[in-house]
Motif scaffolding. Sequence first.
Motif, PDB file in Angstrom:
ATOM      1  N   GLY A 228       0.719  -1.260   0.079  1.00 54.63           N
ATOM      2  CA  GLY A 228      -0.085  -0.093  -0.037  1.00 54.63           C
ATOM      3  C   GLY A 228       1.252   1.142  -0.214  1.00 54.63           C
ATOM      4  N   THR A 229       0.270   2.715   0.525  1.00 53.74           N
ATOM      5  CA  THR A 229       1.270   3.949   0.410  1.00 53.74           C
ATOM      6  C   THR A 229       1.220   4.424   2.013  1.00 53.74           C
ATOM      7  N   VAL A 230       1.268   5.055   2.163  1.00 54.69           N
ATOM      8  CA  VAL A 230       0.891   6.227   3.106  1.00 54.69           C
ATOM      9  C   VAL A 230       1.475   7.295   3.020  1.00 54.69           C
ATOM     10  N   GLU A 231       1.060   7.374   1.429  1.00 50.86           N
ATOM     11  CA  GLU A 231       0.989   8.865   0.877  1.00 50.86           C
ATOM     12  C   GLU A 231       1.963   9.800   0.724  1.00 50.86           C
ATOM     13  N   GLN A 232       2.717  10.123   1.923  1.00 51.97           N
ATOM     14  CA  GLN A 232       4.742  11.076   1.929  1.00 51.97           C
ATOM     15  C   GLN A 232       5.867  10.233   2.250  1.00 51.97           C
ATOM     16  N   ALA A 233       6.166  10.773   2.741  1.00 54.01           N
ATOM     17  CA  ALA A 233       7.605  10.962   2.977  1.00 54.01           C
ATOM     18  C   ALA A 233       7.623  10.217   3.953  1.00 54.01           C
ATOM     19  N   PRO A 234       8.769   9.104   4.597  1.00 56.77           N
ATOM     20  CA  PRO A 234       8.658   8.508   5.804  1.00 56.77           C
ATOM     21  C   PRO A 234      10.004   9.212   6.536  1.00 56.77           C
ATOM     22  N   GLN A 235       9.111   9.697   7.842  1.00 56.73           N
ATOM     23  CA  GLN A 235      10.147  10.660   8.517  1.00 56.73           C
ATOM     24  C   GLN A 235      10.582   8.889  10.171  1.00 56.73           C
ATOM     25  N   ALA A 236      10.529   8.041   9.642  1.00 58.44           N
ATOM     26  CA  ALA A 236      10.244   6.374  10.772  1.00 58.44           C
ATOM     27  C   ALA A 236       9.690   5.404  10.937  1.00 58.44           C
ATOM     28  N   LEU A 237      10.164   4.552  10.811  1.00 58.35           N
ATOM     29  CA  LEU A 237       9.971   3.200  10.243  1.00 58.35           C
ATOM     30  C   LEU A 237      10.365   1.976  11.658  1.00 58.35           C
ATOM     31  N   ALA A 238       8.872   1.045  11.825  1.00 56.39           N
ATOM     32  CA  ALA A 238       9.111  -0.110  12.748  1.00 56.39           C
ATOM     33  C   ALA A 238       8.030  -1.371  11.748  1.00 56.39           C
ATOM     34  N   ALA A 239       8.599  -2.575  12.178  1.00 63.48           N
ATOM     35  CA  ALA A 239       7.597  -3.351  12.230  1.00 63.48           C
ATOM     36  C   ALA A 239       8.159  -4.980  13.118  1.00 63.48           C
ATOM     37  N   ARG A 240       6.850  -5.509  12.645  1.00 62.91           N
ATOM     38  CA  ARG A 240       7.069  -7.037  13.696  1.00 62.91           C
ATOM     39  C   ARG A 240       5.947  -7.828  13.703  1.00 62.91           C
ATOM     40  N   ALA A 241       6.133  -9.268  13.352  1.00 67.31           N
ATOM     41  CA  ALA A 241       5.247 -10.004  13.354  1.00 67.31           C
ATOM     42  C   ALA A 241       3.953  -9.633  14.410  1.00 67.31           C
ATOM     43  N   GLN A 242       2.697 -10.141  14.714  1.00 66.96           N
ATOM     44  CA  GLN A 242       1.636 -11.007  14.467  1.00 66.96           C
ATOM     45  C   GLN A 242       1.392 -11.352  15.213  1.00 66.96           C
ATOM     46  N   ARG A 243       0.582 -12.601  16.478  1.00 65.82           N
ATOM     47  CA  ARG A 243      -0.080 -13.963  16.230  1.00 65.82           C
ATOM     48  C   ARG A 243      -0.532 -14.512  15.209  1.00 65.82           C
ATOM     49  N   ASN A 244      -0.163 -13.552  14.472  1.00 64.10           N
ATOM     50  CA  ASN A 244      -1.735 -13.771  12.693  1.00 64.10           C
ATOM     51  C   ASN A 244      -0.641 -14.384  11.814  1.00 64.10           C
ATOM     52  N   GLY A 245       0.251 -13.901  11.971  1.00 67.11           N
ATOM     53  CA  GLY A 245       1.055 -13.759  10.916  1.00 67.11           C
ATOM     54  C   GLY A 245       1.693 -13.239  10.238  1.00 67.11           C
ATOM     55  N   GLN A 246       0.838 -11.941  10.034  1.00 61.66           N
ATOM     56  CA  GLN A 246       0.901 -10.763   9.687  1.00 61.66           C
ATOM     57  C   GLN A 246       1.968 -10.031  10.074  1.00 61.66           C
ATOM     58  N   LEU A 247       2.316  -8.644   9.457  1.00 58.52           N
ATOM     59  CA  LEU A 247       3.193  -7.700  10.193  1.00 58.52           C
ATOM     60  C   LEU A 247       2.524  -6.912  10.729  1.00 58.52           C
ATOM     61  N   GLU A 248       2.885  -6.086  11.492  1.00 59.45           N
ATOM     62  CA  GLU A 248       1.973  -5.081  11.477  1.00 59.45           C
ATOM     63  C   GLU A 248       3.539  -3.620  11.837  1.00 59.45           C
ATOM     64  N   ILE A 249       3.323  -3.328  10.675  1.00 56.46           N
ATOM     65  CA  ILE A 249       3.880  -1.933  10.795  1.00 56.46           C
ATOM     66  C   ILE A 249       3.519  -0.254  11.198  1.00 56.46           C
ATOM     67  N   LEU A 250       4.800   0.109  11.872  1.00 56.34           N
ATOM     68  CA  LEU A 250       4.352   2.071  12.136  1.00 56.34           C
ATOM     69  C   LEU A 250       5.246   2.528  11.241  1.00 56.34           C
ATOM     70  N   VAL A 251       4.121   3.444  10.629  1.00 58.15           N
ATOM     71  CA  VAL A 251       5.356   4.431  10.058  1.00 58.15           C
ATOM     72  C   VAL A 251       5.066   5.868  10.538  1.00 58.15           C
ATOM     73  N   VAL A 252       5.960   6.775  10.547  1.00 54.17           N
ATOM     74  CA  VAL A 252       5.378   8.471  11.404  1.00 54.17           C
ATOM     75  C   VAL A 252       5.931   8.867   9.710  1.00 54.17           C
ATOM     76  N   ILE A 253       4.521  10.209   9.565  1.00 59.51           N
ATOM     77  CA  ILE A 253       5.116  10.434   7.926  1.00 59.51           C
ATOM     78  C   ILE A 253       4.546  11.987   9.033  1.00 59.51           C
ATOM     79  N   GLU A 254       5.176  13.329   8.341  1.00 58.40           N
ATOM     80  CA  GLU A 254       4.237  14.546   8.508  1.00 58.40           C
ATOM     81  C   GLU A 254       2.951  14.634   9.642  1.00 58.40           C
ATOM     82  N   GLY A 255       2.712  14.589  10.582  1.00 55.40           N
ATOM     83  CA  GLY A 255       2.369  15.433  11.493  1.00 55.40           C
ATOM     84  C   GLY A 255       1.211  14.173  11.731  1.00 55.40           C
ATOM     85  N   ALA A 256       1.908  12.567  11.894  1.00 60.20           N
ATOM     86  CA  ALA A 256       0.642  11.492  11.898  1.00 60.20           C
ATOM     87  C   ALA A 256       1.770  10.137  12.132  1.00 60.20           C
ATOM     88  N   LEU A 257       1.196   9.168  12.946  1.00 62.61           N
ATOM     89  CA  LEU A 257       1.813   7.896  13.277  1.00 62.61           C
ATOM     90  C   LEU A 257       0.424   6.931  12.527  1.00 62.61           C
TER      91      LEU A 257
END
Length: 269
Positions: A228-257
Amino acid sequence: MLVLASCSVPATEQTEGTAQVPRGRGLPSDHVHGIAFNPADDKVYLATHDGLFRYDDTGPARVGPVIDLMGFTAAGPDHFYSSGHPGAGVDMANPVGLIESTDAGETWSTLSREGQTDFHSLTASEVGVAGFDGAAVLSTPDGQAWTTLEPPVATFALAASPDGTTLLVTSQSGPARSTDGGDTWDVVPEAPLLQLAYFSDDQTVVGVAPDGIVFLSTDAGATWDQRGTVEQAPQALAARAQRNGQLEILVVIEGALLRSVDNGFTFAD
């Protein structure tokens, strides 16, 4: 032509749950330099121009002294590395060099390169820490002795696999990759232009382009699939696996997490 925006970041341990980030709370600072999951308390930490913040149930709460934290990475439960500049009243050299916290950012100690180095990007693995100071990529197994690495591109940000075998650097020329801990490098053929990258395990890597498009690799950065897309340049990024095997991804963009819990296909704040 896409141009890398000026910010950076980078590796934490994989955990099973979904981190606590109150929805719609915004960011605690105008610019975020790094983000990390802390396996010790299952919370999210933001390294900013105004110090370190932890997301509690009611929103972001300041942790520890006010240090302009630039490069920032989590090495394990309550274990962080960072760099940057001391705030008012903080008795550290400027720049602080490589600093370490083993109490989730409540206190910091200087390891090396104080008054000498401001790491813009840091990444940690089982074998040590690697950092980029705006000029050179350096690695250390113990926070004291440093080796200069020589990726074949002008580095912007770093990412390391948890076992330390694979290193990725992002650049305006595209990502370069080492599979031997930084001894030798290759530019990744047909890879997307990435601003930031992050390993959730030794094979799974999330990347975000300067225009916000998200990519996923399941072979340690050798090949990439668009998500997918977060529609802006990323300032910070982290990711990890969830219990269901899907990734949880966090992306900081200007003004939002923003968070994705479906392997990067959709994001919401």
